[in-house]
Design an enzyme around this catalytic site. Structure first.
Site, mmCIF file in Angstrom:
data_model
loop_
_atom_site.group_PDB
_atom_site.id
_atom_site.type_symbol
_atom_site.label_atom_id
_atom_site.label_comp_id
_atom_site.label_asym_id
_atom_site.label_seq_id
_atom_site.Cartn_x
_atom_site.Cartn_y
_atom_site.Cartn_z
ATOM 1 N N THR A 205 71.005 70.387 -27.687
ATOM 2 C CA THR A 205 71.433 71.685 -28.226
ATOM 3 C C THR A 205 70.411 72.214 -29.215
ATOM 4 O O THR A 205 69.700 71.456 -29.880
ATOM 5 C CB THR A 205 72.796 71.590 -28.935
ATOM 6 O OG1 THR A 205 72.703 70.664 -30.026
ATOM 7 C CG2 THR A 205 73.882 71.154 -27.970
ATOM 8 N N ASN A 207 70.280 74.110 -32.618
ATOM 9 C CA ASN A 207 71.124 74.418 -33.773
ATOM 10 C C ASN A 207 70.655 75.715 -34.413
ATOM 11 O O ASN A 207 69.460 75.891 -34.689
ATOM 12 C CB ASN A 207 71.072 73.272 -34.780
ATOM 13 C CG ASN A 207 71.773 72.033 -34.275
ATOM 14 O OD1 ASN A 207 72.941 71.809 -34.556
ATOM 15 N ND2 ASN A 207 71.055 71.234 -33.493
ATOM 16 N N GLU A 255 75.755 75.529 -32.466
ATOM 17 C CA GLU A 255 74.749 74.933 -31.599
ATOM 18 C C GLU A 255 74.975 75.378 -30.161
ATOM 19 O O GLU A 255 76.109 75.559 -29.722
ATOM 20 C CB GLU A 255 74.768 73.411 -31.709
ATOM 21 C CG GLU A 255 76.133 72.774 -31.589
ATOM 22 C CD GLU A 255 76.119 71.304 -31.990
ATOM 23 O OE1 GLU A 255 75.767 70.482 -31.124
ATOM 24 O OE2 GLU A 255 76.442 71.004 -33.164
#
Length: 306
Positions: A205, A207, A255
């Protein structure tokens, strides 16, 4: 659209204007601005919106930090899409708030060459907002401003307002919010270092640290989003929440897992637009259960954004 600030002047002999904060520049605002443009065209005048860089309540109440739909810069970009000729930016001050409606109209006439003013059907201004439309008309006649009342606008028998759209966004109702905004709700920011747990599950992911820390965030949950990063547009599965399975709900995280993408985009600017709410937050008994749900979420998002 030409933006005029307090230190500048309008060179036109006169303008047809309306006034408001215009947070979100939603469908109701656009309806009002269309009325201003039509009235301006009938009178051979350029059209204008009068707005403020700061929310008036934030000026009058120092401890008030409004969660807004747009930054001021984004608001100007959205206003430019309405086709209005001018945006007059006034610094809202305590002194300005203490002016009577008549004194304010006098300033509009003498300093900003306002020849016509379209008043939103439920809009009031001036100290204590004691006056109504009939008084505005009288004051306008005194200072050479034609005051017109805008028609009421409703969308599907629902009153459209910035506060209503904020409520929808906070509740995760981004599809309905997009209908009233006329665009999918966006957040811009920068990619920052995260916990790096997602990559161990097969779901790396990015962020996000929002550019505007006071911008309103959608409600906690998982969303299907479009992601603009590194000059490209991708499907994304975005999570807003406190990661209860991993952190026991200690800190809010934003995220996004970018579908069908790999690359180093750390510290890059990023923009996400919220298209669909997928599900609420949930605490799972194990990382395996979390991973299984993420796989289902990714499939859902992929289909929703086709």
């Amino acid at each position: 659209m030409r933006v005029i600030h307090d230190t500048q002047a309008i060179t036109e002999p006169g303008v047809m204007a309306t006034i408001g904060f215009f947070d979100g520049v939603h469908v109701g605002h656009r309806f009002l601005i269309d009325e201003v443009k039509a009235a301006a065209a009938e009178r051979g005048l350029p059209s204008a919106v009068i707005t403020f860089p700061l929310h008036p309540r934030a000026v009058l109440q120092k401890d008030y930090q409004p969660r807004l739909l747009n930054s001021f810069e984004d608001k100007l970009r959205l206003l430019a899409t309405t086709g209005v000729d001018y945006c007059i930016v006034l610094d809202f001050t305590v002194a300005l708030s203490q002016l009577s409606a008549e004194a304010f109209l006098h300033i509009l006439a003498t300093e900003w060459r306002v020849k016509g003013l379209v008043i939103g059907y439920d809009h009031r201004f001036g100290h204590d907002r004691r006056d109504g439309f009939e008084q505005y008309v009288q004051y306008g006649q005194r200072w050479g401003i034609e005051v017109l009342k805008a028609a009421a606008f409703d969308e599907g028998h629902t009153a459209v307002s910035s506060s209503e759209i904020r409520r929808l966004v906070q509740e995760g109702q981004v599809e309905r919010a997009a209908q009233l905004l006329t665009y999918a709700y966006p957040i811009s920011g920068r990619i920052v270092s995260g916990y790096k747990v997602g990559r161990t599950l097969g779901f790396p992911t990015a962020n996000i640290r929002p550019d505007d820390p006071l911008q309103l965030l959608p409600g906690i949950g998982v969303y299907a989003v479009w992601v603009e990063v590194a000059g490209q547009r991708h499907k994304g599965m975005l999570y807003i929440g406190s990661r209860p399975t991993l952190d026991n709900g200690t800190q809010l995280s934003i995220e996004v897992h970018i579908l069908h993408f790999s690359g180093d985009i750390y510290d890059d600017p990023i923009r996400v637009t919220f298209v669909h709410f997928v599900r609420g937050d949930e605490k799972f008994d194990s990382l395996e259960a979390l991973k299984a749900q993420l796989m289902r979420d990714r499939e859902t998002v992929d289909q929703l954004l086709n």
